[in-house]
Design an enzyme around this catalytic site. Structure first.
Site, mmCIF file in Angstrom:
data_model
loop_
_atom_site.group_PDB
_atom_site.id
_atom_site.type_symbol
_atom_site.label_atom_id
_atom_site.label_comp_id
_atom_site.label_asym_id
_atom_site.label_seq_id
_atom_site.Cartn_x
_atom_site.Cartn_y
_atom_site.Cartn_z
ATOM 1 N N SER A 29 0.826 -1.204 0.000
ATOM 2 C CA SER A 29 0.000 0.000 0.000
ATOM 3 C C SER A 29 0.862 1.256 0.000
ATOM 4 C CB SER A 29 -0.886 0.038 1.248
ATOM 5 O OG SER A 29 -1.889 -0.933 1.147
ATOM 6 N N HIS A 60 -3.107 0.700 -4.750
ATOM 7 C CA HIS A 60 -2.631 -0.476 -5.476
ATOM 8 C C HIS A 60 -3.048 -0.326 -6.943
ATOM 9 C CE1 HIS A 60 -1.394 -3.033 -2.013
ATOM 10 N NE2 HIS A 60 -2.189 -2.193 -1.384
ATOM 11 N N HIS A 82 -5.377 -9.056 -1.881
ATOM 12 C CA HIS A 82 -5.536 -9.417 -0.469
ATOM 13 C C HIS A 82 -6.704 -10.387 -0.318
ATOM 14 C CE1 HIS A 82 -3.887 -5.295 -0.719
ATOM 15 N NE2 HIS A 82 -3.162 -5.623 0.333
ATOM 16 N N TYR A 84 -8.917 -10.339 1.964
ATOM 17 C CA TYR A 84 -10.172 -9.637 2.333
ATOM 18 C C TYR A 84 -10.906 -9.061 1.130
ATOM 19 C CZ TYR A 84 -7.351 -5.331 2.029
ATOM 20 O OH TYR A 84 -6.532 -4.334 1.586
ATOM 21 N N GLU A 85 -10.232 -8.986 -0.026
ATOM 22 C CA GLU A 85 -10.923 -8.496 -1.225
ATOM 23 C C GLU A 85 -11.893 -9.552 -1.756
ATOM 24 O OE1 GLU A 85 -8.245 -6.124 -4.041
ATOM 25 O OE2 GLU A 85 -6.783 -7.030 -2.698
ATOM 26 N N ALA A 112 2.774 -2.191 3.902
ATOM 27 C CA ALA A 112 2.545 -1.208 4.955
ATOM 28 C C ALA A 112 1.995 -1.996 6.141
ATOM 29 C CB ALA A 112 1.529 -0.173 4.485
ATOM 30 N N MET A 210 -2.164 -7.258 6.538
ATOM 31 C CA MET A 210 -3.184 -8.145 5.947
ATOM 32 C C MET A 210 -2.703 -8.740 4.620
ATOM 33 S SD MET A 210 -6.247 -5.391 6.485
ATOM 34 C CE MET A 210 -6.308 -4.390 7.979
ATOM 35 N N SER A 211 -1.387 -8.944 4.510
ATOM 36 C CA SER A 211 -0.865 -9.459 3.229
ATOM 37 C C SER A 211 0.382 -10.290 3.497
ATOM 38 C CB SER A 211 -0.533 -8.279 2.309
ATOM 39 O OG SER A 211 0.570 -7.543 2.810
ATOM 40 N N ASN A 234 1.881 3.092 10.830
ATOM 41 C CA ASN A 234 1.193 3.616 12.020
ATOM 42 C C ASN A 234 1.489 2.639 13.153
ATOM 43 O OD1 ASN A 234 -0.888 2.085 10.079
ATOM 44 N ND2 ASN A 234 -1.257 1.483 12.201
ATOM 45 N N HIS A 246 -6.827 4.080 6.608
ATOM 46 C CA HIS A 246 -5.998 3.766 5.430
ATOM 47 C C HIS A 246 -5.373 5.052 4.881
ATOM 48 C CE1 HIS A 246 -4.512 1.197 2.260
ATOM 49 N NE2 HIS A 246 -5.120 1.883 1.315
HETATM 50 C C1 R1P Z 1 -4.651 -1.394 5.353
HETATM 51 O O1 R1P Z 1 -4.427 -0.037 5.484
HETATM 52 C C2 R1P Z 1 -4.027 -1.987 4.122
HETATM 53 O O2 R1P Z 1 -2.618 -1.655 4.086
HETATM 54 C C3 R1P Z 1 -1.833 -2.842 4.079
HETATM 55 C C4 R1P Z 1 -2.751 -3.861 4.743
HETATM 56 O O3 R1P Z 1 -2.365 -5.194 4.467
HETATM 57 C C5 R1P Z 1 -4.095 -3.506 4.163
HETATM 58 O O4 R1P Z 1 -4.261 -4.019 2.876
HETATM 59 O O5 R1P Z 1 -1.606 -3.139 2.715
HETATM 60 P P1 R1P Z 1 -0.375 -3.984 2.124
HETATM 61 O O6 R1P Z 1 -0.134 -5.101 3.052
HETATM 62 O O7 R1P Z 1 -0.819 -4.427 0.777
HETATM 63 O O8 R1P Z 1 0.796 -3.028 2.052
#
Ligand code: R1P
Length: 272
Positions: A29, A60, A82, A84-85, A112, A210-211, A234, A246
């Site tokens: 992200s 993204h 992800h 969650y999508e 992130a 979350m990735s 954060n 976000h």
């Molecule tokens: C939450 O703000 C998003 O940022 C992060 C989290 O996993 C979630 O998708 O994204 P990336 O892991 O894709 O960087």
């Protein structure tokens, strides 16, 4: 995800590129800016690639960018998928299979993440030393296709020690603060509660997101070397007394942009 389906995407991509990439990048992200640094880029929107999912998350972009970066032949995912999508973990990790078949040997995953280790602060970069799969599932569940990797892949050194040492050396030379720690992968999309963050700290996490975890499991299954870098966007819930958003994630990644770019580009120069 059958081998034939992977080949369909690989054949399509190969038609448009001249040199096969050896380094793959998954940009988290707000971190897609790294792909803008690729020279003579060939950009392929995900919707054009057979069997590729489509990015739905802000920050993204949704394209593969292929070309040269600091002397290395790279393929970058400007935008990842992800769980969650609504995609299955097989879909989330399909691009890793495609990268491997394109010729990639080293995968650099970035994300992130929320800081759980109280010695971290927003804007820090963290070298991932290991991960905890807290998603309650695994991308390798289902019949194992022998040509893609072993049934029971070893995860004892998921984040390559040699690559980590190079990253630390580069950070030191460039005078960039580089924290180290364990990334915990949750499903999201809700951010963690303060109680969950306390629990995640107890089980050994330094950062949460979350990735990444499914991608790294598949990368190891495929025999790739992995380097992982988190941008601590954060502090996770309850550590500071402020709500998470976000937008804040995107703002922080924008602030660390220069250090992130310098660090990853110099690492690439050293490992190519
Ligand atoms: C939450 O703000 C998003 O940022 C992060 C989290 O996993 C979630 O998708 O994204 P990336 O892991 O894709 O960087």
């Amino acid at each position: 995800m059958t081998y034939e389906k992977i080949k369909e995407a690989v054949d399509y991509i190969k038609e448009t590129i001249n040199v096969p990439p050896s380094i793959g990048l998954i940009l988290g992200s707000g971190l897609g800016i790294l792909a803008d640094e690729i020279e003579s880029p060939i950009k392929i929107p995900y919707e054009d690639i057979p069997n590729f999912p489509i990015s739905t998350v802000e920050g993204h972009a949704g394209q593969l960018v292929i070309g040269k970066l600091n002397g290395a032949n790279v393929v970058a995912m400007q935008g990842r998928f992800h769980f969650y999508e609504g995609y299955s973990l097989k879909e989330v990790t399909y691009p890793v299979r495609v990268m491997k078949e394109l010729g990639v040997q080293t995968l650099i995953v970035t994300n992130a993440a929320g800081g759980i280790n109280e010695s971290f602060e927003a804007g820090d970069l963290m070298l991932i030393t290991d991960h905890i799969n807290n998603m309650g599932t695994n991308p390798l569940i289902g019949p194992n296709e022998g040509e893609l990797g072993p049934r029971f892949p070893d995860m004892s050194e998921s984040y390559d020690t040699v690559l980590r040492n190079i990253a630390k050396k580069v950070a030191n030379e460039l005078n960039i603060k580089l924290q180290e720690g364990v990334y915990i992968g949750n499903t999201g999309p809700s951010y963690e509660t303060p109680a969950e963050v306390r629990a995640l700290r107890i089980i050994g996490g330094d950062a949460v997101g979350m990735s990444t975890v499914p991608e790294v499991i598949v990368a190891k299954h495929a025999g790739l070397k992995v380097l992982g870098i988190s941008c601590i966007s954060n502090m996770a819930a309850g550590i500071l007394n402020q709500p998470l958003s976000h937008d804040e994630v995107m703002e922080t990644t924008e602030k660390v942009r220069e250090n992130f770019l310098k660090l990853v580009k110099t690492i690439i120069e050293r490992i190519r």
